[in-house]
Design a protein around this motif. Structure first.
Motif, mmCIF file in Angstrom:
data_model
loop_
_atom_site.group_PDB
_atom_site.id
_atom_site.type_symbol
_atom_site.label_atom_id
_atom_site.label_comp_id
_atom_site.label_asym_id
_atom_site.label_seq_id
_atom_site.Cartn_x
_atom_site.Cartn_y
_atom_site.Cartn_z
ATOM 1 N N HIS A 69 -7.982 5.370 -21.080
ATOM 2 C CA HIS A 69 -8.565 6.327 -19.995
ATOM 3 C C HIS A 69 -9.628 5.426 -19.143
ATOM 4 O O HIS A 69 -9.805 5.482 -17.867
ATOM 5 C CB HIS A 69 -9.232 7.623 -20.678
ATOM 6 N N VAL A 70 -10.194 4.671 -19.850
ATOM 7 C CA VAL A 70 -11.392 3.943 -18.886
ATOM 8 C C VAL A 70 -10.517 2.893 -18.254
ATOM 9 O O VAL A 70 -10.987 2.773 -17.123
ATOM 10 C CB VAL A 70 -12.259 3.014 -20.140
ATOM 11 N N SER A 71 -9.442 2.403 -18.728
ATOM 12 C CA SER A 71 -8.538 1.395 -17.898
ATOM 13 C C SER A 71 -7.894 2.304 -16.677
ATOM 14 O O SER A 71 -8.097 1.783 -15.694
ATOM 15 C CB SER A 71 -7.571 0.934 -18.538
ATOM 16 N N THR A 72 -7.583 3.548 -17.073
ATOM 17 C CA THR A 72 -6.972 4.264 -15.780
ATOM 18 C C THR A 72 -7.982 4.645 -14.577
ATOM 19 O O THR A 72 -7.943 4.282 -13.516
ATOM 20 C CB THR A 72 -6.523 5.182 -16.365
ATOM 21 N N VAL A 73 -9.493 5.031 -15.000
ATOM 22 C CA VAL A 73 -10.348 5.187 -14.262
ATOM 23 C C VAL A 73 -10.816 3.975 -13.522
ATOM 24 O O VAL A 73 -10.902 4.177 -12.307
ATOM 25 C CB VAL A 73 -11.434 5.651 -14.826
ATOM 26 N N THR A 74 -10.976 2.749 -14.209
ATOM 27 C CA THR A 74 -11.399 1.630 -13.528
ATOM 28 C C THR A 74 -10.376 1.220 -12.411
ATOM 29 O O THR A 74 -10.408 0.612 -11.343
ATOM 30 C CB THR A 74 -11.824 0.434 -14.403
ATOM 31 N N GLU A 75 -9.033 1.247 -12.931
ATOM 32 C CA GLU A 75 -8.160 0.636 -12.168
ATOM 33 C C GLU A 75 -7.833 1.645 -10.775
ATOM 34 O O GLU A 75 -7.852 1.430 -9.500
ATOM 35 C CB GLU A 75 -6.669 0.869 -12.736
ATOM 36 N N THR A 76 -7.840 3.163 -10.926
ATOM 37 C CA THR A 76 -8.193 3.974 -9.860
ATOM 38 C C THR A 76 -9.139 3.747 -9.017
ATOM 39 O O THR A 76 -9.213 3.747 -7.721
ATOM 40 C CB THR A 76 -8.084 5.374 -10.365
ATOM 41 N N THR A 77 -10.442 3.742 -9.463
ATOM 42 C CA THR A 77 -11.653 3.364 -8.643
ATOM 43 C C THR A 77 -11.562 1.928 -7.869
ATOM 44 O O THR A 77 -11.589 1.937 -6.691
ATOM 45 C CB THR A 77 -12.760 3.198 -9.819
ATOM 46 N N GLU A 78 -10.840 1.006 -8.531
ATOM 47 C CA GLU A 78 -10.497 -0.258 -7.543
ATOM 48 C C GLU A 78 -9.606 0.098 -6.556
ATOM 49 O O GLU A 78 -9.768 -0.533 -5.519
ATOM 50 C CB GLU A 78 -9.842 -1.294 -8.675
ATOM 51 N N SER A 79 -8.780 0.797 -6.956
ATOM 52 C CA SER A 79 -7.762 1.123 -5.682
ATOM 53 C C SER A 79 -8.399 1.985 -4.427
ATOM 54 O O SER A 79 -8.392 1.651 -3.216
ATOM 55 C CB SER A 79 -6.652 2.055 -6.246
ATOM 56 N N VAL A 80 -9.409 2.959 -4.940
ATOM 57 C CA VAL A 80 -10.145 3.634 -3.802
ATOM 58 C C VAL A 80 -11.218 2.779 -3.105
ATOM 59 O O VAL A 80 -11.187 2.908 -1.898
ATOM 60 C CB VAL A 80 -10.938 4.766 -4.469
ATOM 61 N N ILE A 81 -11.617 1.820 -3.894
ATOM 62 C CA ILE A 81 -12.599 0.762 -3.268
ATOM 63 C C ILE A 81 -11.960 0.070 -2.216
ATOM 64 O O ILE A 81 -12.344 -0.181 -1.082
ATOM 65 C CB ILE A 81 -13.273 -0.218 -4.161
ATOM 66 N N ALA A 82 -10.512 -0.400 -2.315
ATOM 67 C CA ALA A 82 -9.695 -1.141 -1.486
ATOM 68 C C ALA A 82 -9.502 -0.079 -0.281
ATOM 69 O O ALA A 82 -9.523 -0.713 0.603
ATOM 70 C CB ALA A 82 -8.509 -1.582 -2.116
ATOM 71 N N LEU A 83 -9.049 0.849 -0.431
ATOM 72 C CA LEU A 83 -8.793 1.887 0.733
ATOM 73 C C LEU A 83 -10.076 2.039 1.559
ATOM 74 O O LEU A 83 -10.365 2.087 2.421
ATOM 75 C CB LEU A 83 -8.404 3.331 0.207
ATOM 76 N N TYR A 84 -11.297 2.102 0.838
ATOM 77 C CA TYR A 84 -12.690 2.361 1.538
ATOM 78 C C TYR A 84 -12.952 1.159 2.391
ATOM 79 O O TYR A 84 -13.132 1.347 3.456
ATOM 80 C CB TYR A 84 -13.452 2.652 0.372
ATOM 81 N N ASP A 85 -12.715 0.087 1.677
ATOM 82 C CA ASP A 85 -12.990 -1.322 2.378
ATOM 83 C C ASP A 85 -11.799 -1.459 3.647
ATOM 84 O O ASP A 85 -12.418 -1.758 4.742
ATOM 85 C CB ASP A 85 -12.515 -2.393 1.413
#
Length: 104
Positions: A69-85
């Motif tokens: 679950h933590v891995s999924t959350v951090t991977e998803t958050t990293e993807s969202v950060i890339a989209l934001y960027d």
């Protein structure tokens, strides 16, 4: 309402969370190995069977699930950060072109 994030800092938080969560892997592995060692030490019989039951305890399964679950959350958050960027860059480019009189 305005808001912004620092992508580098947000990525660092994700990496730190994932690094800390890796300790869960170590706990699961060490516990499973300890059960294996104990079963080998006691040999065949009721004690070995009891250890096998405890080793299959949902606790270890839950720990592994938490790690996933933590891995999924951090991977998803990293993807969202890339989209934001990317969106932030696009917005800045659009604003710059508008200020220069160009159409985006």
């Amino acid at each position: 309402m305005t808001w912004s994030i620092d992508p580098a800092q947000a990525r660092a938080v994700c990496r730190t969370a994932d690094e800390h969560a890796q300790a869960i892997d170590d706990v699961v592995t060490a516990t499973a190995n300890a059960f294996d060692t104990a079963q080998t030490a006691v040999g065949e019989g009721e004690t070995s069977a009891a250890l096998a039951e405890v080793a299959a305890d949902p606790f270890l399964i839950r720990l592994a699930g938490m790690r996933r679950h933590v891995s999924t959350v951090t991977e998803t958050t990293e993807s969202v950060i890339a989209l934001y960027d990317h969106a932030d860059y696009d917005m800045a480019a659009q604003t710059q072109s508008t200020l220069n009189g160009w159409e985006p």
